[in-house]
Design an enzyme around this catalytic site. Structure first.
Site, short mmCIF file in Angstrom:
data_model
loop_
_atom_site.label_atom_id
_atom_site.label_comp_id
_atom_site.label_asym_id
_atom_site.label_seq_id
_atom_site.Cartn_x
_atom_site.Cartn_y
_atom_site.Cartn_z
N CYS A 112 0.82 -1.23 0.00
CA CYS A 112 0.00 0.00 0.00
C CYS A 112 0.84 1.27 0.00
O CYS A 112 0.31 2.36 -0.21
CB CYS A 112 -0.94 0.01 1.19
SG CYS A 112 -2.07 -1.39 1.20
N HIS A 237 -3.09 7.50 2.88
CA HIS A 237 -3.55 6.23 2.32
C HIS A 237 -4.91 5.91 2.92
O HIS A 237 -5.11 6.02 4.13
CB HIS A 237 -2.53 5.14 2.64
CG HIS A 237 -3.01 3.76 2.33
ND1 HIS A 237 -3.64 3.44 1.16
CD2 HIS A 237 -2.97 2.61 3.07
CE1 HIS A 237 -3.97 2.16 1.17
NE2 HIS A 237 -3.57 1.65 2.32
N ASN A 267 -10.13 0.21 0.48
CA ASN A 267 -8.67 0.31 0.44
C ASN A 267 -8.17 -0.26 -0.90
O ASN A 267 -8.22 -1.46 -1.11
CB ASN A 267 -8.09 -0.48 1.62
CG ASN A 267 -6.57 -0.47 1.65
OD1 ASN A 267 -5.92 -0.08 0.68
ND2 ASN A 267 -6.00 -0.93 2.75
N1 COA Z 1 -18.14 -7.58 10.66
C1 COA Z 1 -18.63 -7.70 11.91
N2 COA Z 1 -17.85 -7.94 12.98
C2 COA Z 1 -16.54 -8.07 12.77
C3 COA Z 1 -15.96 -7.95 11.49
C4 COA Z 1 -16.83 -7.69 10.41
N3 COA Z 1 -16.40 -7.56 9.15
N4 COA Z 1 -14.63 -8.11 11.59
C5 COA Z 1 -14.36 -8.33 12.88
N5 COA Z 1 -15.51 -8.32 13.61
C6 COA Z 1 -15.69 -8.49 15.04
C7 COA Z 1 -14.55 -9.25 15.67
O1 COA Z 1 -14.74 -10.64 15.54
C8 COA Z 1 -14.62 -8.79 17.11
O2 COA Z 1 -15.62 -9.49 17.76
P1 COA Z 1 -15.44 -9.94 19.30
O3 COA Z 1 -15.32 -8.65 20.06
O4 COA Z 1 -16.70 -10.68 19.55
O5 COA Z 1 -14.21 -10.76 19.33
C9 COA Z 1 -15.05 -7.33 16.99
O6 COA Z 1 -15.67 -7.23 15.68
C10 COA Z 1 -13.91 -6.34 17.09
O7 COA Z 1 -12.84 -6.82 16.28
P2 COA Z 1 -11.50 -6.04 16.15
O8 COA Z 1 -10.56 -6.82 15.29
O9 COA Z 1 -11.02 -5.58 17.49
O10 COA Z 1 -12.02 -4.76 15.36
P3 COA Z 1 -11.25 -3.45 15.07
O11 COA Z 1 -11.96 -2.31 15.65
O12 COA Z 1 -9.76 -3.57 15.29
O13 COA Z 1 -11.46 -3.35 13.47
C11 COA Z 1 -10.22 -3.68 11.44
C12 COA Z 1 -10.91 -4.34 12.63
C13 COA Z 1 -9.64 -4.73 10.54
C14 COA Z 1 -11.24 -2.83 10.71
C15 COA Z 1 -9.11 -2.74 12.01
O14 COA Z 1 -8.30 -3.44 12.91
C16 COA Z 1 -8.23 -2.18 10.93
O15 COA Z 1 -8.67 -1.43 10.07
N6 COA Z 1 -6.91 -2.48 10.98
C17 COA Z 1 -5.99 -1.99 9.99
C18 COA Z 1 -6.16 -2.77 8.72
C19 COA Z 1 -5.52 -2.13 7.54
O16 COA Z 1 -5.44 -0.93 7.44
N7 COA Z 1 -5.07 -2.96 6.61
C20 COA Z 1 -4.52 -2.53 5.39
C21 COA Z 1 -3.20 -1.95 5.55
S1 COA Z 1 -2.62 -1.25 4.07
#
Ligand code: COA
Length: 312
Positions: A112, A237, A267
């Site tokens: 990215c 980004h 993204n």
């Molecule tokens: N829909 C519904 N629930 C979801 C889900 C989805 N698509 N994905 C995860 N969950 C749930 C999880 O299972 C978790 O449930 P639990 O509390 O019962 O265990 C809860 O939501 C919270 O999960 P968590 O991973 O803590 O969420 P988060 O707030 O960290 O958001 C991302 C997850 C992936 C959106 C976030 O971590 C993120 O954006 N990270 C960076 C990713 C990124 O930028 N990648 C590309 C880099 S170039």
């Protein structure tokens, strides 16, 4: 004189996949995706539409915006992690289709951060007088490496391409400073595995991104002899609205001074910063002589930032 962006273009595939569409096939909801990521929809390439097809369309648009023909280009650099095949490179494929007969061509891999890396590489060739004009492209067809059963990642990514012509610009304008970085120890947090699926530790990537985006932005401003108050517009980004907001707050910028296109495209990895630039220019958010900061991060782990004064 500095190198700068003299033309820019984008291309996104026609098909739009909304959060509501995803609700039907995954255990997720429009509300969860919107509030946790800021994404509402993403564009998905047709099966027979390859990465090189997206790249070609964006490159054509960038050349047209620059008012140039392909035979004026000395070098083509394509940043992608979803090339059609290992080789020929996407750069060679579009070199042929554009008719860029004078151009060398290569792909680079910085996930990215690809748009920033490609721009900085192009700048070196332009400012060393090796090439007058370098065409860079950031392009991904991430839909072919997304595991559509994994709600962690399937909601995040979209397909698209952006391209820019990098050439010398008038005194005082162009790229004022840059930073490129990498931390291979974090490579395990975001990768395409042997089965060709994206694997991601979202929380680790989130923490890294929030820290790194803010730091890189401050670093490039310092290198350019500028302060936070000098920034007119921030183009981060587009990975997660919460990560982007953290970077904006670190710079003390008001909401309307940051690019926000993530809701439309998701993204798009190496394409995202360029796609945003095109939309922001069209909307009139970026004007000549504005100080613009670009910041990216991604798999590798990699990151990069550029401070530039907009305009030819
Ligand atoms: N829909 C519904 N629930 C979801 C889900 C989805 N698509 N994905 C995860 N969950 C749930 C999880 O299972 C978790 O449930 P639990 O509390 O019962 O265990 C809860 O939501 C919270 O999960 P968590 O991973 O803590 O969420 P988060 O707030 O960290 O958001 C991302 C997850 C992936 C959106 C976030 O971590 C993120 O954006 N990270 C960076 C990713 C990124 O930028 N990648 C590309 C880099 S170039």
């Amino acid at each position: 004189m500095n190198a700068g962006i003299i033309g820019i273009g984008k291309y996104v595939p026609k098909k739009v996949l909304t959060n509501v569409d995803l609700e039907k096939v995954l255990d997720t909801s429009d509300e969860w995706i919107r509030t946790r990521t800021g994404i509402e929809a993403r564009h998905i390439a047709a099966e027979d539409e390859e990465t090189s097809d997206l790249a070609y369309e964006a490159a054509k648009n960038a050349l047209e915006h620059a008012g140039m023909t392909a035979d004026q280009i000395g070098l083509i650099i394509v940043a992608t992690v979803t090339q059609d095949q290992n080789f020929p490179s996407v750069a060679c494929q579009i070199q042929e289709r554009l008719g860029a007969k004078q151009a060398g061509a290569m792909d680079i891999s910085a996930a990215c951060s690809g748009f920033i890396y490609a721009t900085v590489v192009a700048k070196q060739f332009v400012e060393s007088n090796s090439y007058e004009h370098v065409l860079i492209v950031g392009v991904e067809k991430l839909s072919k490496v997304v595991d559509w059963e994994d709600r962690n990642t399937a909601i995040l990514f979209g397909d698209g391409a952006s391209a820019a012509v990098i050439s010398k610009v008038s005194e005082g304008r162009g790229i004022l400073s840059f930073e490129l970085g990498a931390d291979g120890t974090g490579g395990k947090h975001l990768l395409i595995d042997q089965q060709n699926n994206i694997q991601m530790n979202g929380r680790e990537v989130f923490k890294f991104a929030v820290r790194q985006m803010g730091e890189s932005a401050i670093n490039v401003l310092e290198k350019a002899g500028l302060t936070k108050e000098d920034v007119d517009f921030l183009v981060p980004h587009q990975a997660n609205i919460r990560i982007m907001e953290a970077a904006r707050e670190r710079l003390g910028l008001p909401e309307d001074k940051m690019s926000k296109t993530i809701h439309k495209y998701g993204n798009t990895s190496a394409a995202s910063i360029g796609i945003s630039l095109v939309d922001d220019l069209q909307a009139g958010y970026i004007k000549d002589d504005d100080v613009v900061v670009l910041i990216g991060f991604g798999g590798g782990l990699t990151w990069g930032a550029i401070a530039l004064k907009w305009g030819k």
